[in-house]
Design a protein around this motif. Structure first.
Motif, mmCIF file in Angstrom:
data_model
loop_
_atom_site.group_PDB
_atom_site.id
_atom_site.type_symbol
_atom_site.label_atom_id
_atom_site.label_comp_id
_atom_site.label_asym_id
_atom_site.label_seq_id
_atom_site.Cartn_x
_atom_site.Cartn_y
_atom_site.Cartn_z
ATOM 1 N N GLY A 1 65.242 -3.459 85.155
ATOM 2 C CA GLY A 1 64.346 -3.907 84.083
ATOM 3 C C GLY A 1 63.172 -4.684 84.622
ATOM 4 N N ARG A 2 63.437 -5.581 85.615
ATOM 5 C CA ARG A 2 62.328 -6.341 86.198
ATOM 6 C C ARG A 2 61.370 -5.439 86.951
ATOM 7 N N MET A 3 61.885 -4.404 87.607
ATOM 8 C CA MET A 3 61.019 -3.475 88.336
ATOM 9 C C MET A 3 60.103 -2.733 87.403
ATOM 10 N N LEU A 4 60.623 -2.229 86.293
ATOM 11 C CA LEU A 4 59.808 -1.478 85.341
ATOM 12 C C LEU A 4 58.749 -2.366 84.716
ATOM 13 N N SER A 5 59.064 -3.623 84.434
ATOM 14 C CA SER A 5 58.090 -4.545 83.851
ATOM 15 C C SER A 5 56.939 -4.782 84.814
ATOM 16 N N ALA A 6 57.247 -4.933 86.108
ATOM 17 C CA ALA A 6 56.210 -5.161 87.099
ATOM 18 C C ALA A 6 55.298 -3.968 87.225
ATOM 19 N N ILE A 7 55.880 -2.762 87.146
ATOM 20 C CA ILE A 7 55.090 -1.541 87.259
ATOM 21 C C ILE A 7 54.178 -1.375 86.059
ATOM 22 N N ALA A 8 54.653 -1.690 84.874
ATOM 23 C CA ALA A 8 53.892 -1.463 83.649
ATOM 24 C C ALA A 8 52.633 -2.298 83.604
ATOM 25 N N VAL A 9 52.622 -3.485 84.209
ATOM 26 C CA VAL A 9 51.451 -4.355 84.126
ATOM 27 C C VAL A 9 50.496 -4.167 85.289
ATOM 28 N N LEU A 10 50.816 -3.320 86.255
ATOM 29 C CA LEU A 10 49.979 -3.172 87.428
ATOM 30 C C LEU A 10 48.567 -2.708 87.132
ATOM 31 N N PRO A 11 48.331 -1.599 86.356
ATOM 32 C CA PRO A 11 46.957 -1.192 86.072
ATOM 33 C C PRO A 11 46.186 -2.269 85.338
ATOM 34 N N LEU A 12 46.799 -2.990 84.373
ATOM 35 C CA LEU A 12 46.122 -4.044 83.641
ATOM 36 C C LEU A 12 45.714 -5.160 84.581
ATOM 37 N N SER A 13 46.568 -5.500 85.554
ATOM 38 C CA SER A 13 46.245 -6.552 86.510
ATOM 39 C C SER A 13 45.024 -6.185 87.335
ATOM 40 N N LEU A 14 44.934 -4.902 87.727
ATOM 41 C CA LEU A 14 43.772 -4.458 88.489
ATOM 42 C C LEU A 14 42.505 -4.559 87.670
ATOM 43 N N THR A 15 42.569 -4.210 86.371
ATOM 44 C CA THR A 15 41.405 -4.292 85.491
ATOM 45 C C THR A 15 40.927 -5.719 85.347
ATOM 46 N N ILE A 16 41.863 -6.649 85.108
ATOM 47 C CA ILE A 16 41.491 -8.052 84.961
ATOM 48 C C ILE A 16 40.886 -8.578 86.254
ATOM 49 N N SER B 1 37.069 -0.281 76.809
ATOM 50 C CA SER B 1 37.779 -1.151 77.736
ATOM 51 C C SER B 1 36.922 -1.393 78.976
ATOM 52 N N MET B 2 37.543 -1.561 80.133
ATOM 53 C CA MET B 2 36.809 -1.856 81.371
ATOM 54 C C MET B 2 37.440 -1.089 82.524
ATOM 55 N N PRO B 3 37.165 0.216 82.650
ATOM 56 C CA PRO B 3 37.818 1.017 83.699
ATOM 57 C C PRO B 3 37.452 0.535 85.105
ATOM 58 N N VAL B 4 38.454 0.373 85.935
ATOM 59 C CA VAL B 4 38.224 -0.030 87.319
ATOM 60 C C VAL B 4 37.440 1.057 88.051
ATOM 61 N N GLY B 5 36.363 0.659 88.715
ATOM 62 C CA GLY B 5 35.541 1.602 89.459
ATOM 63 C C GLY B 5 34.324 2.089 88.705
ATOM 64 N N SER B 6 34.235 1.783 87.400
ATOM 65 C CA SER B 6 33.030 2.125 86.648
ATOM 66 C C SER B 6 31.920 1.150 87.042
ATOM 67 N N PRO B 7 30.642 1.444 86.729
ATOM 68 C CA PRO B 7 29.550 0.560 87.143
ATOM 69 C C PRO B 7 29.763 -0.880 86.671
ATOM 70 N N GLY B 8 29.727 -1.806 87.620
ATOM 71 C CA GLY B 8 29.957 -3.209 87.306
ATOM 72 C C GLY B 8 31.415 -3.613 87.387
ATOM 73 N N MET B 9 32.312 -2.651 87.503
ATOM 74 C CA MET B 9 33.749 -2.919 87.583
ATOM 75 C C MET B 9 34.325 -2.492 88.932
ATOM 76 N N GLU B 10 33.499 -2.509 89.964
ATOM 77 C CA GLU B 10 33.966 -2.137 91.297
ATOM 78 C C GLU B 10 34.981 -3.172 91.788
ATOM 79 N N TYR B 11 36.072 -2.681 92.350
ATOM 80 C CA TYR B 11 37.098 -3.574 92.886
ATOM 81 C C TYR B 11 37.738 -2.932 94.099
ATOM 82 N N GLN B 12 37.418 -3.487 95.283
ATOM 83 C CA GLN B 12 37.895 -2.932 96.541
ATOM 84 C C GLN B 12 37.582 -1.433 96.569
ATOM 85 N N ASP B 13 38.590 -0.573 96.766
ATOM 86 C CA ASP B 13 38.320 0.874 96.836
ATOM 87 C C ASP B 13 39.031 1.617 95.716
#
Length: 215
Positions: free
Chosen positions: A17-32, A174-186
């Protein structure tokens, strides 16, 4: 023996359960992280979340969310495709990615005036941006066309050159990672540019599957 078996099964379920919770929030964490640290593209930058356990757990389960892939080429080069176009950008004073997008648009020739507001939603309502299409900033040209969020300059210019008769503008929800102004690492997250229509409906204007399509 049965008692020890039950304890093992319960412990296994708790860990899963803890593993699935960590996975589910990963894309949101990258966006923030991308919005709060828009310039974090150098080799010594660090992500907002711990990469060790989350990355290891993410490899165990296939992700149903939008894929975040490495960027193999620069986002774009400077141009003047928005030359002779003036617009007001309504944004929050503390939004780093909004500032980055303004700089990006000005680099493509846009004459932008930024207005920092306490409540940007008031202007989104004024210019009829649907709730599900909203992002962090709202850009309105002198002709009254609306560009919501991190819309690539390429599609702004294309739209303004020949505006559909039933449209009021474009949006990148929303704020897609990698769109103009939302660059984050690679990192890059595929996304859609949506057409906003006068009757409140929306339609897909462009599908962006790679950074190169933003150029």
């Amino acid at each position: 023996m049965r008692r020890y078996t039950n304890r093992f099964i319960n412990a296994h379920h708790q860990i899963s359960g803890r593993m699935l919770s960590a996975i589910a929030v990963l894309p949101l964490s990258l966006t923030i992280a991308a919005c709060s640290q828009p310039n974090a593209t150098t080799a010594d930058s660090t992500p907002a979340t711990e990469p060790t356990t989350a990355t290891q757990k993410a490899t165990l389960v296939e992700q149903p969310q939008a894929e975040i892939m490495p960027v193999s080429a620069p986002l774009d080069t400077q141009s003047t495709i928005l030359k002779n176009i003036s617009a007001t950008v309504y944004k929050d004073a503390n939004c780093g990615c909004c500032k980055e997008w303004v700089g990006y648009a000005e680099g493509h020739g846009l004459n932008a005036t930024a207005q920092n507001l306490e409540d940007v939603s008031l202007f989104k309502e004024r210019y009829s941006v649907p709730q599900q299409m909203r992002s962090c900033h709202t850009t309105v040209t002198t002709d009254g066309y609306v560009f919501e969020g991190h819309v690539p300059a390429k599609y702004m210019a294309q739209f303004l050159k020949n505006p559909p008769s039933d449209a009021i503008g474009l949006a990148v929800p929303s704020m897609p990672v990698g769109s103009p102004g939302m660059e984050y690492q690679d990192k890059f997250m595929p996304y859609k540019v949506m057409q906003l229509n006068k009757d409140g409906s929306t339609a897909i204007y462009a599908i962006i599957d790679s950074p190169q399509q933003q150029i």
